[in-house]
Every structure is written in C-alpha cells, then in structure tokens.
Design a protein around this motif. Sequence first.
Motif: not given
Length: 512
Positions: A10-24, A256-261
């Motif tokens: 619920a906080t700006p620094h704890g928000r989730r973003r949509e879309g799965p991350p690339p495979p490891a 770069d894709g926006g799923s993590l800062d």
Amino acid sequence: MPRPLPSRSATPHGRRREGPPPPAPPLHPRPVFLTHTSMLDLDPTVIRDIEGADDVRAALADRIRDATRSSAARTVRVSVPVPGRMRPIDWVRARSSAEAVYWSGRDEDRTVAACGTADVVSGSTAPVDYQALGRVLDERLDGADSGVRYYGGMRFDAGQPTAPNRPDGRWAPFGTYRFVLPRFELVEADGTLRLVCTLVLPRDAERVDEIVDALGAVALPVPSEHTALPRPHQRQDVPGHGEWTDMVRWALDAIDGGSLDKVVLARRVALSLGAPMDPLLVLSHLEPATPGCYHFAVRPSRGAAFVGASPERLFRRAGRTVVSEAVAGTRPRGETAAEDARLRQELLQSPKERREHAFVRDAIRDDLDRVCREVRIPKKRGELALARGRHLHARITGTLRPDTGTTDVLEALHPTPAVGGVPTDDAVAAIRAREPFDRGWYAGPVGWVGRDAAEFAVGLRAGLVEEAQMALFSGAGIVEGSAPDREWDEIEQKIGDFAAIMGVSDPRMASR
C-alpha cells in the motif's frame, strides 16, 4: 494493542507491479582452489583462571541463592564485580559447548558476552506473526529488572522458514527467529567488568542447585593472545562470476522494464579450511580490524555460529524514541589523504550512488511513518566512513505512537531497501527465486530486546562458521547504472575484512 500494520504493497516503496519477471538463468557454482595451501594450526586452548576467580563465583552463588528465596514472579539479575583484566570474548570462548551470544554496540561503551539459557523465545515457522511475538516478549519482560535483554534475531526472509529448493541445514538451529535470555553474562561497561546471572522466578528457585553447579564450571580466564586462524585452501563462489553477470543483467532488464526500481543481490563465498575453527576466535580477530561497527555472534548449542561486523543500524529504541539510518552506496578508502578525499567526493556526487541511497532513505521514512507520529530526516546526505570503505548515510529519527512496541518497528522496517530492494515485496520475491543459496540470518535483524528499549543491527559483513567451513555473505544494490563487474568488485571489497584476518591478501584470488 497496536493496530495491524498496512501491507507494504500500500506504500509507494512497497507497491507491486504487474507482470512476471524474466526467468532466472541456470546457476552452477564451481569450487576454486586458492594458490596458497599453507596452514596455521590452532594452538590448544589452555584455560587458566584469573586470581580470585573462586571468590567471584562464590559471591555470585550466594547472591543467586538469596534471590531464589523470593516467591515473586519476575526476572531478576544478580551480579558481582570481576577484578583485573579480562576480554569478554575470551570468557565466552571458554564455554565452547554452551549456547553463546556476543554483542558490542556501535555507539555504546558496553560489551556483553553470554552463555547458557535462562529462557528462549523462538519459532521455526513462517511468516512471522510479529504481534504474537511482541506479546510473548512483553509478557516475559513485564516487571523484569532493568538490564534484562533477550539477544537474537531472525531470517532475512521472515516469510519463508527455509529457502525454497535450496535449504541450508546449517541455518536450522537458528529458526525463523530466536531470542535468548542468557543465564550468565560477562558485561564490560565504563571500564569495569561484572559477572551476571539472570533468574526467572519462581521457576528457577526449583533448580538453584543446578544453576550454582553450572556457575562452578564458568571459567574466568586470564587475557590470552590471539590464536592463529587456519588459512583457507579452497574457495567456492555462489554464484560464480558468469552466473553473477547473468543475474545482474536480469535485474537491470527488470529495472528497465519497470517491474523493479532496485534489488540487492548477494553472493556466498565458501572457504574450506584445513582444521576446525572456533567461530568466536574469528570474531576476536575481526573486532579490532573493524572499528565503528556492531560486532556480534550467535551460536546455538549445536551446529554453526553466525558472526559479523556490521556497519549498519536497523534501529535503536529508547522509550518512545526510535532512530534508524539509511546506508547505501559504496566506495573504498584511499591509501593517501588525497586519494581518500577524491573517493569521498566521488561517492557524494555519484548520481548512481545518490539514487540508490535515496531509495533507502525515502523508504525508511515512509516505513517509520507507519509506526511514528513524527519522523525527522536530514536535508543533506552524510558519510559513514569505515576502516576499509565508506557509504552514504542519513540518520532518521521518529517518535513512536502510543502502544507501539519493538516488534511493530521490526515489522515496519525489515527488510529495508538497503538489503532487499524497491518495491520491497517484489524485490524479496526476486531474491527468493533467483539467489542460488539460503541467506538464512544474513541481512536479517540481529540485536536485543529489553523492556521499552531495543537495538538491532543489520546482519551484514557476516559469516556462518562450522567446523572447517566458513561461508561469507555480502551483497550489492542493483539500480539503473549498475555494472556486473563493478558490483562483483564491490562485494569483494566488503568481504575484505574477513579475507585479511584469514591471511588472504587479495580476496579476489582465483575467484573468477
């Protein structure tokens, strides 16, 4: 009771973003043999008591018996002065088979070495129920003597009891969290030594003879010279350099894709030694080499010990006041005054390091807002200068809301973006899925809880020591502008303190 904390999502620094991350990428760690194979054998430890040790033990035994005559239900501390000189680390080393704790705060003139258990609060399931943990600790500390402290900590990933698909059994005795009320302590404060026994009454009144017998086995050793440490003859990097490069590139793609800062990726450097090693002997060498740090050891009664020299405070609580700090960005110290000044300015002015530090500072401010009625943050960044490195630093102070306890602050702050990332939940999920080892207590909170007071360091610059094996852990924050080789070298610099005391002049030796 305090209200349940809102989800970090619920906080700006704890928000989730949509879309799965690339495979490891697949990870295949490989051992590397170091070029030197010489060993320094451990000298046998000969315990010789200080003059008057029997008198000290007898005096404390009398106080124990006097205290147990009370029928009141409370936790009490009885103590006697110890004459002469003695290092607390030598004292706790003399009890090699007992549960042990060592704690030396960064900003206080107080060192505690402890052994045995008067009480234990622990759990091995996850996620941690912070409110339930807080209720248990509050009940145990209610009415306790001043100075009663439970020492311990918890896993970095308190949402998982073990790392999925790669559990490390050496962490099992530590549990998801473990807080110990020591039976015996040697406390050095203000230039004096005291031998302390903690009693939980009326329960301990029924075992007073057993406690006094245990006291009789407590050595009061004369100061000893450092015993040499065995040198490592094999090193294994997990992940290896190639796999590390793939991990960092994956993280940069996610950013770069926006799923993590930001995400903090760590490495484990396993050293094989030619002889079993006392973990507390490691700390006795590490402490003088790392001034300005928290020094800690947690050794359950069986298995490995977790030891470290952390530069970073998670928080300190004194009544309603809580102090945390944002630490991020890294540069080494220079070998000359001019080089040192240049590196300092480089750190203070680097856009990449300032961006990484801002993530940590702003997230801690937002997290403290959840438990504080007021938060104060400096306008300018400062520097945390250490013996071998330096970091950007900001001290953040808050006033806790009424009915807010220590475990509420733990839940709000841990993990900070300095060891996890931004958004918090997504960064921890990425670490859980992609790091090829179990962090255990590495990067988790380590410290103590008292009545209306507490202090926790972040378990960094740390190692897990068992028999002839030592696993060192360190990490680097990945943000826009990070480069795999530069982050690899940053971690090598961070484990340099351990490398130096082990006699490895260049920690990067054959590591690639």
